[in-house]
Design a protein around this motif. Structure first.
Motif, PDB file in Angstrom:
ATOM      1  N   ASP A  43      52.997  22.090   2.525  1.00 25.43           N
ATOM      2  CA  ASP A  43      52.136  22.481   3.657  1.00 25.43           C
ATOM      3  C   ASP A  43      50.688  21.977   3.086  1.00 25.43           C
ATOM      4  N   LYS A  44      50.282  20.518   3.771  1.00 26.42           N
ATOM      5  CA  LYS A  44      49.102  19.939   3.254  1.00 26.42           C
ATOM      6  C   LYS A  44      48.050  20.857   3.697  1.00 26.42           C
ATOM      7  N   ASP A  45      47.885  21.591   4.558  1.00 25.35           N
ATOM      8  CA  ASP A  45      46.668  22.344   5.078  1.00 25.35           C
ATOM      9  C   ASP A  45      46.668  23.637   4.129  1.00 25.35           C
ATOM     10  N   GLY A  46      47.544  23.816   3.140  1.00 26.49           N
ATOM     11  CA  GLY A  46      47.245  25.040   2.233  1.00 26.49           C
ATOM     12  C   GLY A  46      47.092  24.705   0.908  1.00 26.49           C
ATOM     13  N   ILE A  47      46.821  23.353   0.526  1.00 24.57           N
ATOM     14  CA  ILE A  47      46.850  22.900  -0.817  1.00 24.57           C
ATOM     15  C   ILE A  47      45.469  23.332  -1.333  1.00 24.57           C
ATOM     16  N   GLU A  48      45.395  23.709  -2.552  1.00 19.90           N
ATOM     17  CA  GLU A  48      44.218  24.362  -3.296  1.00 19.90           C
ATOM     18  C   GLU A  48      44.075  23.878  -4.697  1.00 19.90           C
ATOM     19  N   ALA A  49      42.819  23.585  -5.016  1.00 12.91           N
ATOM     20  CA  ALA A  49      42.879  23.178  -6.422  1.00 12.91           C
ATOM     21  C   ALA A  49      41.352  23.805  -7.207  1.00 12.91           C
ATOM     22  N   LYS A  50      41.848  24.059  -8.413  1.00 13.81           N
ATOM     23  CA  LYS A  50      41.029  24.731  -9.405  1.00 13.81           C
ATOM     24  C   LYS A  50      41.005  24.351 -10.824  1.00 13.81           C
ATOM     25  N   VAL A  51      39.671  24.606 -11.396  1.00 10.28           N
ATOM     26  CA  VAL A  51      39.590  24.028 -12.804  1.00 10.28           C
ATOM     27  C   VAL A  51      39.272  25.212 -13.807  1.00 10.28           C
ATOM     28  N   ASN A  52      40.175  25.551 -14.679  1.00  8.63           N
ATOM     29  CA  ASN A  52      39.912  26.675 -15.588  1.00  8.63           C
ATOM     30  C   ASN A  52      40.252  26.440 -16.575  1.00  8.63           C
ATOM     31  N   ASP A  53      39.409  26.526 -17.975  1.00  9.35           N
ATOM     32  CA  ASP A  53      39.729  26.506 -19.501  1.00  9.35           C
ATOM     33  C   ASP A  53      40.328  25.107 -19.667  1.00  9.35           C
ATOM     34  N   GLY A  54      39.681  23.943 -18.977  1.00 11.58           N
ATOM     35  CA  GLY A  54      40.325  22.654 -19.158  1.00 11.58           C
ATOM     36  C   GLY A  54      41.269  22.121 -18.507  1.00 11.58           C
ATOM     37  N   VAL A  55      41.949  22.740 -17.701  1.00 13.20           N
ATOM     38  CA  VAL A  55      43.087  22.370 -16.880  1.00 13.20           C
ATOM     39  C   VAL A  55      42.946  22.562 -15.285  1.00 13.20           C
ATOM     40  N   LEU A  56      42.947  21.268 -14.755  1.00  7.55           N
ATOM     41  CA  LEU A  56      43.068  21.362 -13.235  1.00  7.55           C
ATOM     42  C   LEU A  56      44.315  21.793 -12.589  1.00  7.55           C
ATOM     43  N   THR A  57      44.396  22.672 -11.985  1.00  5.81           N
ATOM     44  CA  THR A  57      45.663  23.181 -11.231  1.00  5.81           C
ATOM     45  C   THR A  57      45.649  23.016  -9.685  1.00  5.81           C
ATOM     46  N   VAL A  58      46.628  22.376  -9.465  1.00 12.14           N
ATOM     47  CA  VAL A  58      46.643  22.146  -7.519  1.00 12.14           C
ATOM     48  C   VAL A  58      48.031  22.787  -7.482  1.00 12.14           C
ATOM     49  N   SER A  59      47.774  23.811  -6.395  1.00 13.90           N
ATOM     50  CA  SER A  59      48.795  24.498  -5.951  1.00 13.90           C
ATOM     51  C   SER A  59      49.324  23.825  -4.511  1.00 13.90           C
ATOM     52  N   LEU A  60      50.502  23.362  -4.275  1.00 11.58           N
ATOM     53  CA  LEU A  60      51.001  22.913  -3.450  1.00 11.58           C
ATOM     54  C   LEU A  60      51.938  23.920  -2.622  1.00 11.58           C
ATOM     55  N   PRO A  61      51.738  24.583  -1.540  1.00  9.52           N
ATOM     56  CA  PRO A  61      52.552  25.727  -0.913  1.00  9.52           C
ATOM     57  C   PRO A  61      53.618  24.869  -0.155  1.00  9.52           C
ATOM     58  N   LYS A  62      54.809  25.327  -0.253  1.00 13.94           N
ATOM     59  CA  LYS A  62      55.873  24.817   0.446  1.00 13.94           C
ATOM     60  C   LYS A  62      55.594  25.457   1.816  1.00 13.94           C
TER      61      LYS A  62
END
Length: 141
Positions: free
Chosen positions: A107-126
């Motif tokens: 779901d390209k409209d629901g993609i989120e990204a955050k940086v925490n403790d030196g790690v970029l996390t990108v969530s790609l919901p199905k």
């Protein structure tokens, strides 16, 4: 068979990079480590980025529908000694770009990204799967 690099004492060190090619990659070339996880509900991309802030990242979907991660960090430190009028500069620059092909069920409209403790996390919901109506022929007896 891999080619063999003969190290001759008459050859200057400046030519070492000339021998870096597809067969012999540079051992000290680095890129951030990337993890990709899948669960029932989403894919998660984790990228190691110690010391970077959220302003150092640009995460977007390109024209082809692929996830594009760009990170760039510039640090400049100036130190001036008043007694000797010496000026010292230290530069630190790092840049990284990665394009990931996204599966069709993201779901390209629901993609989120955050940086925490030196790690970029990108969530790609199905995308939620819609139960297809099945067509079935029933035999008349």
């Amino acid at each position: 068979m891999l080619p063999v690099l003969n190290r001759n004492s008459w050859m200057p060190e400046v030519f070492n990079d000339f021998f870096t090619n597809d067969f012999m990659t540079r051992a000290n070339a680095t890129a951030p480590a990337i993890n990709v996880k899948e669960s029932d509900r989403e894919y998660t991309v984790e990228l190691a980025a110690p010391g970077l802030k959220k302003e150092d990242f640009n995460v977007n979907i390109d024209r082809d529908g692929n996830l594009h991660i760009h990170m760039e960090s510039k640090n400049e430190s100036k130190e001036e000694d008043k007694k000797s009028h010496y000026l010292r500069r230290e530069f630190s620059y790092s840049k990284f770009e990665q394009t990931l092909l996204l599966p069709d069920d993201v779901d390209k409209d629901g993609i989120e990204a955050k940086v925490n403790d030196g790690v970029l996390t990108v969530s790609l919901p199905k995308l939620e799967k819609v139960a297809e109506k099945t067509v079935k022929q029933i035999e008349v007896k």
